[in-house]
Design a protein around this motif. Structure first.
Motif, PDB file in Angstrom:
ATOM      1  N   ARG A 155       0.782  -1.112  -0.157  1.00 40.29           N
ATOM      2  CA  ARG A 155       0.111   0.065   0.020  1.00 40.29           C
ATOM      3  C   ARG A 155       0.828   1.240  -0.114  1.00 40.29           C
ATOM      4  O   ARG A 155       2.008   1.204   0.671  1.00 40.29           O
ATOM      5  CB  ARG A 155      -1.050   0.065   1.133  1.00 40.29           C
ATOM      6  N   PRO A 156       0.398   2.404  -0.679  1.00 37.31           N
ATOM      7  CA  PRO A 156       1.308   3.431  -0.585  1.00 37.31           C
ATOM      8  C   PRO A 156       1.194   4.635   0.308  1.00 37.31           C
ATOM      9  O   PRO A 156       2.153   5.611   0.340  1.00 37.31           O
ATOM     10  CB  PRO A 156       0.899   4.219  -2.183  1.00 37.31           C
ATOM     11  N   LEU A 157       0.226   4.713   1.095  1.00 38.05           N
ATOM     12  CA  LEU A 157      -0.017   5.763   1.972  1.00 38.05           C
ATOM     13  C   LEU A 157       0.377   5.359   3.379  1.00 38.05           C
ATOM     14  O   LEU A 157       0.333   4.252   3.976  1.00 38.05           O
ATOM     15  CB  LEU A 157      -1.412   6.061   2.229  1.00 38.05           C
ATOM     16  N   VAL A 158       0.698   6.381   4.196  1.00 37.53           N
ATOM     17  CA  VAL A 158       0.870   6.448   5.839  1.00 37.53           C
ATOM     18  C   VAL A 158       0.226   7.489   6.366  1.00 37.53           C
ATOM     19  O   VAL A 158       0.178   8.504   5.804  1.00 37.53           O
ATOM     20  CB  VAL A 158       2.607   6.390   5.949  1.00 37.53           C
ATOM     21  N   LEU A 159      -0.211   7.145   7.532  1.00 37.05           N
ATOM     22  CA  LEU A 159      -1.228   8.138   8.196  1.00 37.05           C
ATOM     23  C   LEU A 159      -0.385   8.560   9.317  1.00 37.05           C
ATOM     24  O   LEU A 159       0.234   7.557  10.349  1.00 37.05           O
ATOM     25  CB  LEU A 159      -2.487   7.457   8.925  1.00 37.05           C
ATOM     26  N   ALA A 160      -0.006   9.775   9.697  1.00 34.83           N
ATOM     27  CA  ALA A 160       0.555  10.236  10.741  1.00 34.83           C
ATOM     28  C   ALA A 160      -0.230  11.440  11.389  1.00 34.83           C
ATOM     29  O   ALA A 160      -1.220  11.649  11.001  1.00 34.83           O
ATOM     30  CB  ALA A 160       1.784  11.162  10.222  1.00 34.83           C
TER      31      ALA A 160
END
Length: 446
Positions: A155-160
């Motif tokens: 998956r490409p996204l990261v939640l910060a």
């Protein structure tokens, strides 16, 4: 809390000008060194957090819990290299280990027993780490952990979280900062706000590889994550097939196994840095064996992770000795107790003077906020830059080396007497400037 009277900003400016003039006149060598350094370093500086106007103190030496500047002034150190100096500046056990290591060569260029020893110590202490890989900084560790999460999940996204700091290339107090990497692949939510996280996951959860979070925001204001919030992140990550990354670069020093020991929430990946290198350059990331073994170069299709100084022998030895012989359970309990005692007494002197004060952080890390209710995320911090500057100059002139952002970092070398001296100086500061700081209306009415 009532706003300050309209004339207060001008009075604060006058007080700052007086303190700044005294600071400048008593530190001419530091001022001159900044001017000289600026010819070869942008702004005379190579680490932005250590810069403050009109010029930072240039440090000549450091011993135990003291630093001495180039003008010969000695300070009790409550900065402690932004938590990296947790062992103190001259711990004899660590110094002896480094000196001994130098006799056997500095750069081996091959695997060695010292990296295995440090890895074993880390894996035995951190409940979320089965395997660990070393690197050179907390910044590297966080970028590598996010990269591994993307590779492992596809998956490409990261939640910060807004206001978080995961290193110089992942600094989210300003998500548009030019040096931040992968911003199009980042999503952001409010810290300590489960519903805001759900909002993001409802939209993009199927594409989010990881949630990265500091169990306690460091540069974001020493704001502890609620245990229920971290537990909710764990549950939401599991629901979405997303990995959970704990950035414990700062908080690893608080308990033998990091802040995870306190909250009892297990991450998939954990990042480390700062103090765990024994005062030398250090970073690490580790986690579940299933994830970390994707980095095993003997396996087909392995994700290759290199770095010339990843296993540099000096850091491996200093880190191992520090973790096993210096940062003992008893030592951590003692320094946290000193921090808790100082926190309690600082709140007492503020209450006596009817000054609004809340203190974030935990144990040996304290973050001062001149507001009656502790912030739950960085957007709730109301202490102004001018108030920070006033406090900073005053404490420096009183002989205490503190950062401008209002964080107090105790080291294992910080004594009870050092804390008492800080408390006395802080009380004197409030006696002089309490009218320039927000009032605690609840105390005033009592």
């Amino acid at each position: 809390m009532e706003p300050l009277p309209a004339e207060q900003p001008a009075i604060i400016e006058g007080a700052i000008e007086e303190l700044e003039a005294r600071y400048s006149s008593t530190n001419p060598t530091s001022r001159a060194q900044l001017s000289s350094a600026s010819r070869v370093l942008p702004g005379g500086n190579t680490r932005a957090v250590l810069y403050y106007d009109p010029f930072p103190l240039f440090i000549e030496s450091a011993v135990d819990a003291r630093v001495t500047d180039v003008d010969g002034h000695s300070y009790i150190d409550f900065t402690n290299d932004m938590t990296a100096g947790f062992y103190g500046h001259s711990n004899p056990v660590i110094l002896a280990a480094i000196r001994s290591a130098l006799d056997n060569g500095i750069s081996f260029g091959g695997p060695h027993q010292h990296e295995m020893a440090l890895a074993e110590a880390i894996c035995s202490r951190f409940m979320s780490i089965d395997r660990v890989r070393f690197c050179n900084s907390g910044t590297e560790a966080n970028l590598l952990a996010m990269g591994l999460a993307r590779a492992a999940t596809g998956r490409p996204l990261v939640l910060a979280f807004r206001g978080a700091y995961h290193g110089s290339l992942a600094s989210y107090s300003n998500t548009d900062a030019p040096l931040n990497v992968d911003i199009p692949q980042m999503r952001f939510a409010r810290f300590n706000d489960e519903q805001d996280v759900r909002r993001v996951l409802e939209k993009d959860g199927a594409q989010i590889a990881a949630i990265i979070v500091e169990p306690m925001m460091g540069s974001g204001g020493g704001i502890l994550a609620d245990r229920a919030f971290l537990a909710a992140l764990r549950a939401m990550a599991d629901e979405c097939g997303t990995l959970l990354i704990f950035d414990e670069v700062v908080t690893a020093r608080l308990f033998p196994g990091g802040l995870q020991d306190l909250v009892q929430v297990r991450a998939d990946l954990t990042t480390l840095g700062k103090s765990l290198g024994g005062g030398l350059t250090f970073g690490a990331f580790g986690g579940r064996a299933q994830l970390m073994d994707r980095l095993d170069p003997s396996r087909p299709g392995a994700i290759l992770h290199g770095g010339t100084f990843n296993n540099n022998v000096l850091t491996m030895i200093a880190g191992h000795i520090g973790l096993t012989e210096v940062a003992t359970v008893e030592a951590l309990q003692a320094v946290n107790s000193r921090g808790d005692k100082l926190r309690h007494k600082l709140l007492e002197v503020a209450k006596e003077r009817r000054t609004a004060l809340s203190i974030g952080g935990h144990g040996s890390i304290l973050s001062l906020h001149f507001q009656p209710i502790a912030p739950q995320n960085p957007a709730e911090i109301t202490t102004t830059p001018k108030q920070r500057k006033l406090i900073h100059f005053d404490m420096l002139l009183r002989g205490f080396y503190v950062p401008r952002r209002g964080t107090i970092n105790l080291s294992l070398a910080t004594s009870g007497e050092d804390c008492e001296a800080f408390l006395e100086a802080f009380a004197g500061l409030l006696d002089r400037y309490s009218t320039l700081l927000p009032r605690d209306e609840a105390s005033a009415k009592a």
